[in-house]
Design an enzyme around this catalytic site. Sequence first.
Site, short mmCIF file in Angstrom:
data_model
loop_
_atom_site.label_atom_id
_atom_site.label_comp_id
_atom_site.label_asym_id
_atom_site.label_seq_id
_atom_site.Cartn_x
_atom_site.Cartn_y
_atom_site.Cartn_z
N GLY A 17 0.41 -2.56 -20.56
CA GLY A 17 1.38 -3.45 -21.20
C GLY A 17 0.87 -4.84 -21.50
O GLY A 17 1.68 -5.78 -21.55
N ARG A 18 -0.39 -4.99 -21.72
CA ARG A 18 -0.96 -6.31 -21.96
C ARG A 18 -1.44 -6.43 -23.40
O ARG A 18 -1.60 -5.45 -24.12
CB ARG A 18 -2.10 -6.59 -20.99
CG ARG A 18 -1.70 -6.38 -19.54
CD ARG A 18 -2.81 -6.70 -18.59
NE ARG A 18 -2.95 -8.13 -18.37
CZ ARG A 18 -3.63 -8.67 -17.36
NH1 ARG A 18 -4.24 -7.88 -16.48
NH2 ARG A 18 -3.72 -9.96 -17.22
N ASN A 63 -2.91 8.47 -24.13
CA ASN A 63 -1.92 9.54 -24.09
C ASN A 63 -2.63 10.84 -23.74
O ASN A 63 -3.70 11.15 -24.29
CB ASN A 63 -1.20 9.68 -25.43
CG ASN A 63 -0.43 8.43 -25.80
OD1 ASN A 63 0.34 7.91 -24.98
ND2 ASN A 63 -0.62 7.94 -27.01
N SER A 93 -5.59 -5.19 -23.26
CA SER A 93 -4.73 -4.02 -23.41
C SER A 93 -5.52 -2.74 -23.11
O SER A 93 -6.67 -2.56 -23.55
CB SER A 93 -4.19 -3.96 -24.84
OG SER A 93 -3.48 -2.75 -25.04
N SER A 126 -1.60 -19.36 -8.56
CA SER A 126 -0.16 -19.07 -8.47
C SER A 126 0.13 -17.61 -8.15
O SER A 126 1.15 -17.06 -8.59
CB SER A 126 0.55 -19.46 -9.79
OG SER A 126 0.38 -20.83 -10.04
N SER A 143 -0.31 2.95 -19.65
CA SER A 143 -0.75 1.69 -20.26
C SER A 143 -0.53 0.56 -19.28
O SER A 143 0.19 0.71 -18.29
CB SER A 143 0.00 1.42 -21.57
OG SER A 143 1.38 1.20 -21.32
N HIS A 191 1.93 9.30 -20.77
CA HIS A 191 1.45 8.05 -21.36
C HIS A 191 1.15 7.07 -20.23
O HIS A 191 1.94 6.96 -19.27
CB HIS A 191 2.50 7.44 -22.28
CG HIS A 191 2.18 6.04 -22.73
ND1 HIS A 191 1.27 5.76 -23.73
CD2 HIS A 191 2.64 4.83 -22.29
CE1 HIS A 191 1.18 4.46 -23.89
NE2 HIS A 191 2.00 3.86 -23.02
#
Length: 375
Positions: free
Chosen positions: A254-255, A264, A260, A210, A252, A250
């Site tokens: 976002g998982r 920082n 994840s 998908s 990241s 920062h």
Amino acid sequence: MPRLARPGESSGFVWALGLSLVLCLSTGGVRAADPVLGLARCAGIAADAARLACFDALATRSGAAPGAAQVQPPADRPAETDSALAVAGTAQRSAAPRAASAPSAAAADAPGAAPTETAEQAQRRALGILPYRKNYVLPVTYNANVNNNLPEEPSFELPLFGEDALDDLEMKFQISFEVPLWTDILKQPLDLYFGYTQLAFFQAYNAEYSSPFRETNYEPEMGLHWLPGWRIGTAGSNWRLASVRVAANHQSNGRAEPLSRSWNRLTAEATVERGDLTLGLRLWSLLGANPPDNPNIDDYLGYGEVRAGYDLGRHRLGLMLRSVEHPTVQLDWSYPLSDRVRVYAQYFNGYGESLLDYDHSVNRIGAGFLLEDGR
């Protein structure tokens, strides 16, 4: 003291006096705008009284000019000297406003001198959104070394990352901007700014799964941006300190665990320019302990990167080098299609292309489009 004419010289005196007055008062005579020529003519008159009359006439005409100030001479100064100084002072005052209205080229090029306001600085004052890092889209990229290293912990996202699940063709794009929050701090070209960069890897051609976004990195930062424009080195040097940044950063993806990734940093960056060549050095240091979700990230990404850019005619070339222990290189090429868009090609080889791949070596090439303002 000038001597008096004897009776035998009266006719010559009258003739010389009349001639000098005609020369001084006629339209072809002395003008306040040409004091040097007037002084030369008066000085060339042989008869003393006639010469004094010429100087007096010259001083009277100069003193009538708009804005001319009267100079009061000491009592013992000769009259002809006072007249000459009055005319010279008028010419000097008329030239002074013109000199003051134009900045000195020597002062602008002196070491440490700030340049005149640029278009970017004018835009900063409007508190608008400015481009920060490169803004581009690469519709097609090929990665010869796809990261199929999977975490051992189970996750609802893991089926996507199963063996041979990822395509080696994907789309890559980046959006980056900054917003000056407080400009011209301490009346200097110094801004407090907020910056944001988002880098995405999109499995656009993976219809079996998908067409998901494989990885997205979010990178906000807050810092100070200084645009000194100082000349570096001696008066003959063409190097200029173009930009200095210090920021809290920062980054990241976002998982959720186990995918994840975040860290920082405190970053510092300086950019210098010389003609078509631009060099940049960016250093960073971890804020706090090494994050548990990507241990030893500083071993793979190092503590900084070096960037170089060169404009070769209409071609723009770029280079990024990072880490000695785990060498990483990025090569860029772009060429203008219009005033705002450039055709763009990028090659990346090494670690840290994304946070998910911080410890995996990627070998990717792609082509697409770059916005003109991104460097």
